[in-house]
Design an enzyme around this catalytic site. Structure first.
Site, PDB file in Angstrom:
ATOM      1  CG  HIS A 180      -5.064 -49.195  -3.265  1.00 18.39           C
ATOM      2  ND1 HIS A 180      -4.419 -49.096  -2.053  1.00 18.39           N
ATOM      3  CD2 HIS A 180      -4.580 -48.186  -4.033  1.00 18.39           C
ATOM      4  CE1 HIS A 180      -3.573 -48.084  -2.101  1.00 18.39           C
ATOM      5  NE2 HIS A 180      -3.651 -47.518  -3.292  1.00 18.39           N
ATOM      6  CG  ASP A 215      -6.295 -42.263  -0.870  1.00 20.14           C
ATOM      7  OD1 ASP A 215      -5.531 -41.968  -1.816  1.00 20.14           O
ATOM      8  OD2 ASP A 215      -6.117 -43.255  -0.144  1.00 20.14           O
TER       9      ASP A 215
END
Length: 481
Positions: free
Chosen positions: A192, A262
């Site tokens: 992230h 993702d």
């Protein structure tokens, strides 16, 4: 489909807030695959609970937008709903414990039943896709991202429970996605924020991290999510989500379904590939569906420009769009059940926690605490839930031994005065540093999880779970069972 329609069909965007009509307009204008729903898109009631009727209306509106133009196949209406810390839809939907519970409980049928129950509640609200389960094999406390989202630190166990959970989801009509290929549980950087590097050789990956994905492929599951993880053994310095070598490995393993990236707005790719330039690169590498570009208009334009410049072949884009359409046509043919009411899985959720709870230290028979205890740690909600469960089990709050609730981000150091009972509410690793005479891994913080805990503390039930990971010097398999 036209070039513009194909470019839309491989994009699954997000949006901010509750402006669902604006998102529907974007889906129609760009011919998008559908939409993912994030937490801030979920309509709420004044008491903080999900407005399930409104949520169904939102899903129906976005589905209608995806079908605009006479399209015969359904759009993807997706969500991240794993259980534990990753759950975009909260009460009145069932609150599920962390996925590591399935590894601790050691029951494939229980994992399948839970996957079906979770998916069935989502299906009733109009969802047809859930980006779960996490198929990653966690390496332990050095894993900052996956943790208790992993079902086990053992590759074979993670494989079996991941497939079982996915098959349960499919039985309820939801498309699962095994994630995050080639494995996010063995890297120490959170994608992230930054790009993790997986330094293992291909042989090492195939012996561990790739095993759950091979199991998913062998079981015929429809979707695999690629992670933003660089693997020098495949393509140095390039995230697997945009790496031709990574997709080649996935296809070599026999996968014929949809490879979804993702989220493309994550730090590991966003800074590296500005202005959504990762979108055409991922497609050229072998991706079929691009999840959450930072700006879907920019990503759509980048794909069209790449085809026109020759950087992305028309055949590769057509193949990607065809895979997505094929999956959704198949999903429409297999159909979905009517779904189940929000909260209908609460009894099963408690059953999962009761099967998973693990005693690492302390008595395996009889009461662990007397009729009164004190409680510390955790959140205010954790302590309130513990208090309610304890009182229902005949344990009062106010005096006696100290029970310390340890959350996912809490310091593992014993509180002062030292705890008599330490309870890990998420991953069990903080218990390695606890000096409490009784140490218990709960793997969840739902009311049902606290009910299971109180029953064990009071001696009304045994703790049948076994550690699915090592905790300090205690090996996997440790427990009272």
């Amino acid at each position: 489909m036209t070039l513009e329609q194909q470019a839309g069909q491989v994009l699954l965007p997000f949006y901010r807030g509750l402006n669902h009509e604006a998102q529907a307009a974007v889906i129609e204008r760009l011919h998008l695959a559908g939409s993912i729903i994030m937490g801030d898109n979920v309509p709420g009631l004044p008491d903080g609970r999900v407005d399930t009727a409104a949520m169904h209306g939102v899903a129906s509106r976005l589905q209608a937008a995806a079908r605009a133009g006479g399209r015969s196949w359904p759009g993807l209406i997706g969500v991240d709903q794993e259980g534990g810390v990753v759950a975009r839809l909260r009460a009145p939907l069932t609150e599920w414990p962390a996925p590591m519970s399935y590894g601790a409980a050691g029951s494939g049928p229980l994992a399948a039943e839970a996957g079906q129950a979770m998916a069935s509640e989502l299906a009733a609200l109009g969802f047809n896709t859930d980006f779960a389960p996490t198929s990653d094999v966690t390496m332990g406390p050095a894993d900052p991202t996956i943790g208790a989202r992993s079902m086990s630190g053992d590759a074979d166990a993670a494989s079996g429970f991941g497939v079982a959970f996915s098959q349960g989801m499919l039985a309820a009509g939801l498309l699962p996605a095994a994630k995050h290929f080639p494995g996010h549980g063995s890297v120490s950087v959170d994608s992230h924020a930054r790009l993790p590097v997986q330094g293992a050789s291909l042989d090492q990956l195939r012996a561990k991290d790739l095993k759950p994905f091979q199991a998913a492929i062998d079981a015929g599951l429809p979707m695999v999510m690629t992670g933003h993880i660089a693997v020098p053994a495949l393509e140095p310095g390039v995230p697997a989500s945009v790496s031709k070598a990574a997709y080649a490995e996935l296809r070599r393993m026999g996968f014929q379904g949809v490879a979804v990236t993702d989220a493309l707005n994550m730090g590991a790719v966003k800074g590296r590939y500005p202005d959504d330039s990762a979108a055409p690169l991922a497609l050229a590498a072998g991706a079929d569906l691009l999840l959450m570009p930072a700006n879907v208009d920019a990503a759509h334009a980048a794909i069209i420009a790449a085809v026109r410049s020759g950087a992305l072949t028309p055949e590769r884009l057509a193949e990607a769009a065809q895979r997505v359409v094929t999956m959704m046509v198949w999903r429409a043919r297999t159909g979905a059940g009517p779904g189940t009411a929000p909260g209908s899985g609460s009894g099963l959720s408690q059953e999962v926690s009761a099967a998973a709870i693990t005693v690492l230290a302390g008595p395996c028979e009889g009461p662990i605490v007397p009729a009164s205890v004190r409680v510390t740690g955790g959140s205010a909600q954790d302590r309130a839930r513990f208090t309610a469960s304890a009182r229902n089990a005949g344990i009062s709050i106010g005096a006696g031994p100290l029970v310390s609730l340890i959350g996912a981000s809490a310091s593992p150091a014993a509180p002062h005065p030292p705890a008599d009972v330490a309870v890990a509410l998420d991953a069990p690793w903080p218990l390695a540093e606890s000096t409490a005479p009784a140490r218990i891994a709960l793997y969840g913080r739902s009311q049902g999880a606290f009910d299971a805990l109180a029953a064990v503390l009071a001696g009304h039930a045994r703790a049948p779970g076994n550690l699915p990971v090592a905790v300090g010097s205690q090996h996997p398999g440790t427990g009272c069972a």
